[in-house]
Design a protein around this motif. Structure first.
Motif, PDB file in Angstrom:
ATOM      1  N   ALA B  50      18.903 -15.458  62.587  1.00  0.00           N
ATOM      2  CA  ALA B  50      19.648 -15.253  63.834  1.00  0.00           C
ATOM      3  C   ALA B  50      21.123 -15.584  63.610  1.00  0.00           C
ATOM      4  O   ALA B  50      22.011 -14.860  64.072  1.00  0.00           O
ATOM      5  N   LEU B  51      21.390 -16.660  62.846  1.00  0.00           N
ATOM      6  CA  LEU B  51      22.780 -17.034  62.592  1.00  0.00           C
ATOM      7  C   LEU B  51      23.510 -15.979  61.767  1.00  0.00           C
ATOM      8  O   LEU B  51      24.716 -15.792  61.902  1.00  0.00           O
ATOM      9  N   ALA B  52      22.762 -15.294  60.906  1.00  0.00           N
ATOM     10  CA  ALA B  52      23.393 -14.267  60.071  1.00  0.00           C
ATOM     11  C   ALA B  52      23.443 -12.930  60.789  1.00  0.00           C
ATOM     12  O   ALA B  52      23.873 -11.935  60.219  1.00  0.00           O
ATOM     13  N   GLY B  53      22.979 -12.902  62.032  1.00  0.00           N
ATOM     14  CA  GLY B  53      23.078 -11.671  62.821  1.00  0.00           C
ATOM     15  C   GLY B  53      22.009 -10.645  62.511  1.00  0.00           C
ATOM     16  O   GLY B  53      22.084  -9.521  62.975  1.00  0.00           O
ATOM     17  N   ILE B  54      21.021 -11.015  61.702  1.00  0.00           N
ATOM     18  CA  ILE B  54      20.003 -10.036  61.324  1.00  0.00           C
ATOM     19  C   ILE B  54      18.966  -9.885  62.409  1.00  0.00           C
ATOM     20  O   ILE B  54      18.385  -8.828  62.590  1.00  0.00           O
ATOM     21  N   LEU B  55      18.723 -10.999  63.118  1.00  0.00           N
ATOM     22  CA  LEU B  55      17.619 -11.003  64.070  1.00  0.00           C
ATOM     23  C   LEU B  55      18.172 -11.030  65.490  1.00  0.00           C
ATOM     24  O   LEU B  55      18.942 -11.918  65.836  1.00  0.00           O
ATOM     25  N   PRO B  56      17.785 -10.080  66.318  1.00  0.00           N
ATOM     26  CA  PRO B  56      18.252 -10.128  67.703  1.00  0.00           C
ATOM     27  C   PRO B  56      17.556 -11.260  68.450  1.00  0.00           C
ATOM     28  O   PRO B  56      16.388 -11.538  68.204  1.00  0.00           O
ATOM     29  N   PHE B  57      18.293 -11.933  69.341  1.00  0.00           N
ATOM     30  CA  PHE B  57      17.659 -12.987  70.149  1.00  0.00           C
ATOM     31  C   PHE B  57      17.843 -12.622  71.619  1.00  0.00           C
ATOM     32  O   PHE B  57      18.719 -11.829  71.959  1.00  0.00           O
ATOM     33  N   GLN B  58      16.981 -13.189  72.460  1.00  0.00           N
ATOM     34  CA  GLN B  58      16.955 -12.722  73.844  1.00  0.00           C
ATOM     35  C   GLN B  58      17.812 -13.576  74.781  1.00  0.00           C
ATOM     36  O   GLN B  58      18.442 -13.057  75.687  1.00  0.00           O
ATOM     37  N   LYS B  59      17.792 -14.903  74.560  1.00  0.00           N
ATOM     38  CA  LYS B  59      18.513 -15.760  75.500  1.00  0.00           C
ATOM     39  C   LYS B  59      19.572 -16.580  74.781  1.00  0.00           C
ATOM     40  O   LYS B  59      19.456 -16.865  73.598  1.00  0.00           O
TER      41      LYS B  59
END
Ligand SMILES: Nc1ncnc2c1ncn2[C@@H]1O[C@H](COP(=O)(O)OP(=O)(O)OP(=O)(O)O)[C@@H](O)[C@H]1O
Ligand SMILES: [Mg+2]
Lengths: 244, 218
Positions: B50-59
């Motif tokens: 998530a920090l590297a922007g690879i994984l989308p997060f919802q909240k």
């Protein structure tokens, strides 16, 4: 109900559809074959339209190719003209449309096959006399496809994370990167397949020559009905087609 | 007031309907090495992605250098952050070692002799000289790991997210990696995801513990 159709019956249907698609060249008849295939795939609860959505990008490419090809076909009556330059001829249009229908027929066939359970398909092939190894390999191959797609996506992520904006590269650089990625991805898939077959053998796969199976497929009357219908229709339409 | 290099506010993330990370709050500074530890499946890799922007997060939100990560392209994140995948094979895509290292510089338009020089330099730092023209498929696990880290450093990132960088390294290589990280510390911030207690004790300035998708605060 129809979902329980024997995979062998489905294979036969696919075989008939694809041979019709190969032999017939007339675009309107091809459209007809496609529509019949579409109806059959819908009867088996296959989802043609979600597949189209998933392969949208590839289809665009196909359509672009088809359009180009029709534009460069000469012969027949001119259909679209700019000044004295003929852009599209009737023959070009017919050919392009025919190609498109053939692609769609292949897709529909894929969907019909996909409505059968993999295990059943393998068993169907085995009962048709295909050696188990081959049937098993074919099923593994199909399972590998989504993995391959995932791998390619991962590779693109890795490349962008090296600070390279793929969209902003020149066409030449893009093609270079694509060609340069596909080799490792396919080589990687091959290596994975090799490892898989090793690990499968380590677990005693193929320890005995004669495999027995708890699952045996039996055709029922519905299967015979479909088979009879498919064969009659195919032979009849081929006969008519070749006569006229 | 200066914002930290990376700031995470109330971030939650679920994959296919399963909640993996809940209410993550985090501040990461440049020029600090922070370790992230926790049992298998606690969400360390997911947080790193998530920090590297690879994984989308919802909240919630993640800010990188004052800018929401959702607004940034992967390539612009990649010029700032070097992310090491837990499985180094995922990020090695070229067919030879030298190509892997020169890849980014080549497409950024650096001159060939300059690329050659930095590749040789990096090969030496990671003791990979003898493998310069070797195929990447047949490297050993530890060699792949070193190549992946070396390829990241070719970009001169300002922050490194390393997901288990010491897995597969022998004790000598681990020590060398430690020295290398130490030498970068003044300029480069690091998030070190690891199960290697002694390595963390030696190199990390602070340790964060994760469990069940949350960061534990003691
Ligand atoms: N793509 C995914 N789909 C479904 N679940 C996932 C996915 N990725 C991760 N998970 C789940 O999220 C949880 C956290 O995974 P993660 O890889 O972040 O753990 P980790 O802390 O890195 O563990 P390890 O120490 O084993 O590397 C796990 O329970 C995992 O099953
Ligand atoms: Mg992990």
């Amino acid at each position: 109900m129809t979902k329980a159709l024997d995979p062998r019956t489905k294979l036969l249907i696919v075989l008939c559809l694809s041979s019709l698609g190969l032999i017939i060249t007339h675009p309107i008849l091809l459209t007809f074959v496609f529509l019949v295939g579409l109806l059959i795939s819908m009867a088996f609860k296959g989802d043609f339209f979600s597949l189209i959505k998933r392969f949208k990008k590839v289809l665009y490419l196909f359509i672009a190719m088809i359009i180009l090809q029709s534009l460069f076909t000469t012969g027949g009556e001119p259909l679209v003209e700019i000044g004295s330059v003929t852009l599209l001829t009737t023959l070009g249009f017919q050919r392009g449309f025919g190609y498109l229908m053939r692609v769609l027929i292949i897709l529909v066939c894929g969907i019909i096959v996909a409505t059968a359970k993999m295990r059943h398909m393998v068993q169907g092939l085995v009962q048709l006399g295909v050696p188990y190894d081959f049937a098993f390999m074919a099923s593994i191959g199909i399972k590998f496809l989504p993995l391959l797609v995932e791998e390619i996506q991962d590779t693109f992520v890795a490349i962008e994370l090296r600070g390279i904006d793929f969209k902003k590269l020149s066409l030449k650089a893009k093609l270079e990167i694509i060609s340069y990625i596909f080799t490792p991805v396919f080589a990687g898939a091959l290596m994975k397949a090799k490892k898989l077959s090793l690990s499968v053998e380590c677990r005693g796969f193929r320890a005995y020559d004669q495999r027995t199976s708890i699952l045996t497929l039996k055709m029922n009357s519905l299967d015979y009905l479909w088979i009879a219908l498919t064969l009659t229709l195919t032979i009849w339409s081929l006969y008519l087609y070749l006569i006229y | 007031m200066m914002m930290p290099f990376i700031q995470v506010n109330q971030m939650s993330c679920s994959i296919k309907g399963k909640v993996i990370l809940t209410d993550i709050n985090l501040k990461l500074e440049q020029s600090q090495c922070v370790a992230l530890v926790g049992p298998n499946g606690s969400g360390k890799t997911t947080l790193g992605k998530a920090l590297a922007g690879i994984l989308p997060f919802q909240k919630g939100s993640i800010y990188l250098q004052n800018e929401s990560i959702k607004e940034k392209s992967l390539s612009s994140i990649g010029t700032v952050i070097g992310y090491l995948f837990q499985n180094p094979e995922k990020q090695i895509f070229a067919s030879t070692v030298a190509e892997e290292l020169s890849f980014a510089l080549k497409y950024k338009g650096f001159p060939a002799d300059e690329i050659e020089k930095s590749v040789d330099d990096m090969l030496r730092r990671f003791e990979l000289n003898h493998l310069k023209n070797a195929s990447t498929y047949f490297l050993s696990q530890g060699e792949k790991q070193r190549l992946a880290i070396a390829a990241l450093l070719m970009n001169h990132p300002q922050y490194l997210i390393l997901d288990e960088p010491t897995t597969g390294l022998d004790s000598k290589r681990k020590e060398q990696l430690g020295h290398l990280l130490d030498s970068l510390k003044d300029k480069v911030g690091m998030l070190l995801i690891s199960h290697d207690k002694s390595f963390i004790r030696r190199h990390a300035y602070q340790t964060l513990k994760m469990e069940g998708g949350q960061i534990l605060h003691d």
